[in-house]
Write a protein that holds these residues in place. Structure first.
Motif, PDB file in Angstrom:
ATOM      1  N   SER A  92       0.823  -1.218   0.000  1.00 29.27           N
ATOM      2  CA  SER A  92       0.000   0.000   0.000  1.00 29.27           C
ATOM      3  C   SER A  92       0.851   1.259   0.000  1.00 29.27           C
ATOM      4  N   ILE A  93       1.891   1.268   0.803  1.00 29.01           N
ATOM      5  CA  ILE A  93       2.780   2.438   0.871  1.00 29.01           C
ATOM      6  C   ILE A  93       3.428   2.702  -0.482  1.00 29.01           C
ATOM      7  N   GLY A  94       3.632   1.648  -1.266  1.00 33.01           N
ATOM      8  CA  GLY A  94       4.214   1.799  -2.598  1.00 33.01           C
ATOM      9  C   GLY A  94       3.397   2.684  -3.522  1.00 33.01           C
ATOM     10  N   ALA A  95       2.136   2.902  -3.195  1.00 37.60           N
ATOM     11  CA  ALA A  95       1.286   3.772  -4.012  1.00 37.60           C
ATOM     12  C   ALA A  95       1.794   5.208  -4.026  1.00 37.60           C
ATOM     13  N   VAL A  96       2.490   5.601  -2.989  1.00 36.34           N
ATOM     14  CA  VAL A  96       3.020   6.966  -2.903  1.00 36.34           C
ATOM     15  C   VAL A  96       4.003   7.238  -4.038  1.00 36.34           C
ATOM     16  N   ASP A  97       4.738   6.214  -4.441  1.00 38.23           N
ATOM     17  CA  ASP A  97       5.737   6.376  -5.492  1.00 38.23           C
ATOM     18  C   ASP A  97       5.188   6.168  -6.898  1.00 38.23           C
ATOM     19  N   LEU A  98       3.933   5.847  -6.992  1.00 40.66           N
ATOM     20  CA  LEU A  98       3.313   5.585  -8.290  1.00 40.66           C
ATOM     21  C   LEU A  98       2.826   6.904  -8.892  1.00 40.66           C
ATOM     22  N   ASN A  99       3.326   7.224 -10.055  1.00 37.40           N
ATOM     23  CA  ASN A  99       2.926   8.452 -10.730  1.00 37.40           C
ATOM     24  C   ASN A  99       1.889   8.137 -11.796  1.00 37.40           C
ATOM     25  N   LEU A 100       0.699   8.657 -11.594  1.00 39.55           N
ATOM     26  CA  LEU A 100      -0.365   8.482 -12.574  1.00 39.55           C
ATOM     27  C   LEU A 100      -0.525   9.768 -13.368  1.00 39.55           C
ATOM     28  N   SER A 101      -0.455   9.652 -14.669  1.00 41.31           N
ATOM     29  CA  SER A 101      -0.636  10.822 -15.534  1.00 41.31           C
ATOM     30  C   SER A 101      -2.119  11.171 -15.587  1.00 41.31           C
ATOM     31  N   SER A 102      -2.420  12.317 -16.140  1.00 42.51           N
ATOM     32  CA  SER A 102      -3.835  12.697 -16.298  1.00 42.51           C
ATOM     33  C   SER A 102      -4.547  11.698 -17.205  1.00 42.51           C
ATOM     34  N   ASN A 103      -3.829  11.152 -18.196  1.00 41.74           N
ATOM     35  CA  ASN A 103      -4.419  10.116 -19.056  1.00 41.74           C
ATOM     36  C   ASN A 103      -4.699   8.836 -18.269  1.00 41.74           C
ATOM     37  N   ASP A 104      -3.788   8.459 -17.372  1.00 41.24           N
ATOM     38  CA  ASP A 104      -3.996   7.285 -16.524  1.00 41.24           C
ATOM     39  C   ASP A 104      -5.239   7.469 -15.656  1.00 41.24           C
ATOM     40  N   LEU A 105      -5.346   8.646 -15.051  1.00 42.37           N
ATOM     41  CA  LEU A 105      -6.488   8.924 -14.175  1.00 42.37           C
ATOM     42  C   LEU A 105      -7.802   8.881 -14.947  1.00 42.37           C
ATOM     43  N   LEU A 106      -7.794   9.460 -16.131  1.00 42.86           N
ATOM     44  CA  LEU A 106      -8.986   9.436 -16.974  1.00 42.86           C
ATOM     45  C   LEU A 106      -9.349   8.005 -17.351  1.00 42.86           C
ATOM     46  N   ARG A 107      -8.361   7.237 -17.702  1.00 40.44           N
ATOM     47  CA  ARG A 107      -8.602   5.837 -18.081  1.00 40.44           C
ATOM     48  C   ARG A 107      -9.170   5.033 -16.913  1.00 40.44           C
ATOM     49  N   ILE A 108      -8.638   5.236 -15.718  1.00 39.75           N
ATOM     50  CA  ILE A 108      -9.150   4.550 -14.533  1.00 39.75           C
ATOM     51  C   ILE A 108     -10.626   4.888 -14.332  1.00 39.75           C
ATOM     52  N   GLU A 109     -10.954   6.152 -14.447  1.00 38.31           N
ATOM     53  CA  GLU A 109     -12.341   6.580 -14.252  1.00 38.31           C
ATOM     54  C   GLU A 109     -13.252   6.085 -15.370  1.00 38.31           C
ATOM     55  N   GLU A 110     -12.699   5.848 -16.545  1.00 40.40           N
ATOM     56  CA  GLU A 110     -13.503   5.311 -17.646  1.00 40.40           C
ATOM     57  C   GLU A 110     -13.774   3.817 -17.478  1.00 40.40           C
ATOM     58  N   VAL A 111     -12.781   3.059 -16.992  1.00 39.92           N
ATOM     59  CA  VAL A 111     -12.980   1.610 -16.861  1.00 39.92           C
ATOM     60  C   VAL A 111     -13.703   1.230 -15.573  1.00 39.92           C
ATOM     61  N   VAL A 112     -13.696   2.134 -14.594  1.00 38.03           N
ATOM     62  CA  VAL A 112     -14.407   1.873 -13.338  1.00 38.03           C
ATOM     63  C   VAL A 112     -15.291   3.080 -12.996  1.00 38.03           C
ATOM     64  N   PRO A 113     -16.312   3.309 -13.790  1.00 34.93           N
ATOM     65  CA  PRO A 113     -17.211   4.420 -13.464  1.00 34.93           C
ATOM     66  C   PRO A 113     -18.017   4.079 -12.205  1.00 34.93           C
ATOM     67  N   SER A 114     -18.152   5.027 -11.320  1.00 27.75           N
ATOM     68  CA  SER A 114     -18.805   4.772 -10.030  1.00 27.75           C
ATOM     69  C   SER A 114     -20.218   4.213 -10.185  1.00 27.75           C
ATOM     70  N   GLU A 115     -20.901   4.588 -11.248  1.00 28.05           N
ATOM     71  CA  GLU A 115     -22.277   4.106 -11.418  1.00 28.05           C
ATOM     72  C   GLU A 115     -22.353   2.618 -11.764  1.00 28.05           C
ATOM     73  N   LEU A 116     -21.229   2.008 -12.130  1.00 28.39           N
ATOM     74  CA  LEU A 116     -21.227   0.574 -12.431  1.00 28.39           C
ATOM     75  C   LEU A 116     -20.850  -0.294 -11.235  1.00 28.39           C
ATOM     76  N   VAL A 117     -20.433   0.319 -10.141  1.00 32.27           N
ATOM     77  CA  VAL A 117     -20.138  -0.468  -8.938  1.00 32.27           C
ATOM     78  C   VAL A 117     -21.458  -1.006  -8.417  1.00 32.27           C
ATOM     79  N   ALA A 118     -21.529  -2.329  -8.261  1.00 27.56           N
ATOM     80  CA  ALA A 118     -22.784  -2.986  -7.874  1.00 27.56           C
ATOM     81  C   ALA A 118     -22.839  -3.176  -6.358  1.00 27.56           C
ATOM     82  N   GLY A 119     -23.871  -2.638  -5.757  1.00 27.88           N
ATOM     83  CA  GLY A 119     -24.075  -2.790  -4.317  1.00 27.88           C
ATOM     84  C   GLY A 119     -23.516  -1.622  -3.528  1.00 27.88           C
ATOM     85  N   GLU A 120     -24.196  -1.316  -2.453  1.00 28.94           N
ATOM     86  CA  GLU A 120     -23.749  -0.256  -1.545  1.00 28.94           C
ATOM     87  C   GLU A 120     -22.542  -0.742  -0.744  1.00 28.94           C
TER      88      GLU A 120
END
Length: 131
Positions: A92-120
């Protein structure tokens, strides 16, 4: 003012180790969690697999991708990390060293849109205690 982001790994769902055949014991709190219900787990695991592809490209774990995404939301957003083992904490701490570009962030949000998460996150009766 800051925000503590709780449940970033969705009770381990974003650990990268779940399968649709995993059975939770009755003593496991997640067994009552809507996201782990039979009708939801397969849908949610398909979203996890979409994150796995991105994680592999970035030479990271799914958990690191999720945590890095939260960290990208601003210096005032602090993800709370739950770890049962020292190795989980180090991952988990390794996430601090992970650099996500704006394209990476956009892609993450496209493949995991919050409205598709099933269940509360919480079962409905428990959720009423908090909101």
């Amino acid at each position: 003012m800051s925000l503590s982001a709780y449940g970033v790994l969705s009770r381990g769902l974003l650990s990268g180790t779940w399968s649709k055949n995993r059975v939770l014991g009755l003593d496991d709190k997640r067994s009552n969690g809507p996201r782990f219900a039979k009708e939801n787990i397969e849908k949610n695991l398909s979203l996890v697999e979409a994150l796995r592809e991105i994680a592999e490209e970035k030479q990271a774990t799914i958990a690191q991708i999720a945590l890095a995404w939260v960290l990208s939301k601003g210096e005032d957003v602090i993800p709370l990390i739950g770890a049962r083992t020292q190795s989980q904490l180090y991952v988990s701490i390794g996430a601090v060293d992970l650099n996500l570009s704006s394209n990476d962030l956009l892609r993450i949000e496209e493949v995991v849109p919050s409205e598709l998460v099933a269940g509360e996150y919480y079962p409905v009766p428990r959720k009423k205690w908090f909101f």
